[in-house]
Design a protein around this motif. Sequence first.
Motif, PDB file in Angstrom:
ATOM      1  N   THR A 144       7.323   0.670   1.435  1.00 33.73           N
ATOM      2  CA  THR A 144       6.476  -0.528   1.532  1.00 33.73           C
ATOM      3  C   THR A 144       6.159  -0.791   3.001  1.00 33.73           C
ATOM      4  O   THR A 144       5.724  -1.859   3.377  1.00 33.73           O
ATOM      5  CB  THR A 144       7.198  -1.756   0.932  1.00 33.73           C
ATOM      6  N   TYR A 145       6.403   0.221   3.827  1.00 36.39           N
ATOM      7  CA  TYR A 145       6.339   0.050   5.281  1.00 36.39           C
ATOM      8  C   TYR A 145       5.068   0.647   5.881  1.00 36.39           C
ATOM      9  O   TYR A 145       4.333  -0.023   6.592  1.00 36.39           O
ATOM     10  CB  TYR A 145       7.581   0.726   5.880  1.00 36.39           C
ATOM     11  N   ALA A 171       7.164  -5.644   0.848  1.00 36.15           N
ATOM     12  CA  ALA A 171       8.101  -6.046  -0.218  1.00 36.15           C
ATOM     13  C   ALA A 171       9.437  -5.325  -0.024  1.00 36.15           C
ATOM     14  O   ALA A 171       9.524  -4.319   0.683  1.00 36.15           O
ATOM     15  CB  ALA A 171       7.502  -5.693  -1.577  1.00 36.15           C
ATOM     16  N   ASP A 172      10.460  -5.849  -0.685  1.00 32.80           N
ATOM     17  CA  ASP A 172      11.790  -5.263  -0.580  1.00 32.80           C
ATOM     18  C   ASP A 172      11.835  -3.950  -1.381  1.00 32.80           C
ATOM     19  O   ASP A 172      11.666  -3.948  -2.604  1.00 32.80           O
ATOM     20  CB  ASP A 172      12.793  -6.283  -1.153  1.00 32.80           C
ATOM     21  N   ALA A 175      14.101  -3.766  -4.327  1.00 32.04           N
ATOM     22  CA  ALA A 175      13.625  -4.504  -5.498  1.00 32.04           C
ATOM     23  C   ALA A 175      12.580  -3.689  -6.265  1.00 32.04           C
ATOM     24  O   ALA A 175      12.588  -3.657  -7.508  1.00 32.04           O
ATOM     25  CB  ALA A 175      13.041  -5.851  -5.065  1.00 32.04           C
ATOM     26  N   GLU A 209      17.746  -0.224   5.488  1.00 31.85           N
ATOM     27  CA  GLU A 209      16.907  -0.346   4.295  1.00 31.85           C
ATOM     28  C   GLU A 209      17.308   0.703   3.248  1.00 31.85           C
ATOM     29  O   GLU A 209      17.420   0.405   2.051  1.00 31.85           O
ATOM     30  CB  GLU A 209      15.440  -0.151   4.708  1.00 31.85           C
ATOM     31  N   LYS A 212      20.520  -0.119   1.592  1.00 33.21           N
ATOM     32  CA  LYS A 212      20.345  -1.182   0.597  1.00 33.21           C
ATOM     33  C   LYS A 212      19.782  -0.604  -0.708  1.00 33.21           C
ATOM     34  O   LYS A 212      20.239  -0.956  -1.808  1.00 33.21           O
ATOM     35  CB  LYS A 212      19.418  -2.270   1.154  1.00 33.21           C
TER      36      LYS A 212
END
Length: 302
Positions: A144-145, A171-172, A175, A209, A212
Amino acid sequence: MFDQLRKSVSKIIKKVTFTDFSPKTIDKVCEQLKDVLIKNEVAVKTADDICKLLTAELMKTDHARFSNTKNLILLSLRKVVLSILSPEQEIDLVQMVDNSKKKNTPLIIAFFGVNGVGKTLSIAKIGKYLQERGYTSVFAAGDTYRAGSIQQIQKHGEKLGIRVIAQTYGADAAAVSYDAINHAISRNIDVVLIDTAGRIETSSNLMAELQKICKVTEPDLKIFVGDALTGNALISQVKLFNEKIGIDAAILNKIDADVKGGAAVSVTHISKKPIIFIGVGQEYKDLKNFIPEEIIDNIIPI
Ligand SMILES: Nc1nc2c(ncn2[C@@H]2O[C@H](COP(=O)(O)OP(=O)(O)OP(=O)(O)O)[C@@H](O)[C@H]2O)c(=O)[nH]1
Ligand SMILES: [Mg+2]
């Protein structure tokens, strides 16, 4: 494939003229070989180990049976490099998907690597590979980067008829990946392929990231994706990703470009993890199983 490495190794073997196998003559060959390996981007530790194993192999061979010294070195070197290229444990992707299916749960695969190494294209290639074998998959647009990354994976999804679960830029990523897993569970989809962002390897944000994503999705397979053209830097990347995230396997792309080949020799030895595929071009079909014997035939043909 690996022309330069093959030519250099063959030059050394051609130069062998001695007929005795004294430690001194073996040392001489090994020194030259080590130089050539390192010049062709074999990691220093891997080159060292190849030479140590080769010395041990040559010392223990029953030389009386061999009139041809060159041939003996060639065969010993093939045996040694094969052991270097062979992982402690093999991974069979199809077998893994079958096992997950038996448990009624999707197989979760996450792809990591620095930018531009071919993560997203590898996901598309594997999506097709699975499709051809009768398995369904869903892509998670976990990058999302980078600008354009979501459209890029959506385009692959459209071409292949594979659903892409995406949110917006920023966005994460964890998720998004979690959504994709839920989608797979509710639709009985066999495999979730999670794309991730690539940044330069020193980015601690990226590692946080990725950690996670792993914590949230608990992937069954964490695949490091590398670019064979990167040469020596590839080895530091493998080490770093293995240290920070813990990888299970690797994919090495751009083998079709004129790579020296040394990095490919070192990846498994350094990470202790198997290379499961190599990328040999930009089309979906350009994905090949990594077969150590084929690599040996390219580097040290009989
Ligand atoms: N020749 C060749 N090109 C490849 C191969 N794999 C990927 N590429 C090309 O490398 C470029 C980058 O591929 P991507 O899949 O976008 O790489 P990525 O790791 O997702 O990059 P980021 O999303 O920026 O981190 C594209 O132009 C691909 O077509 C390969 O095996 N051979
Ligand atoms: Mg990408």
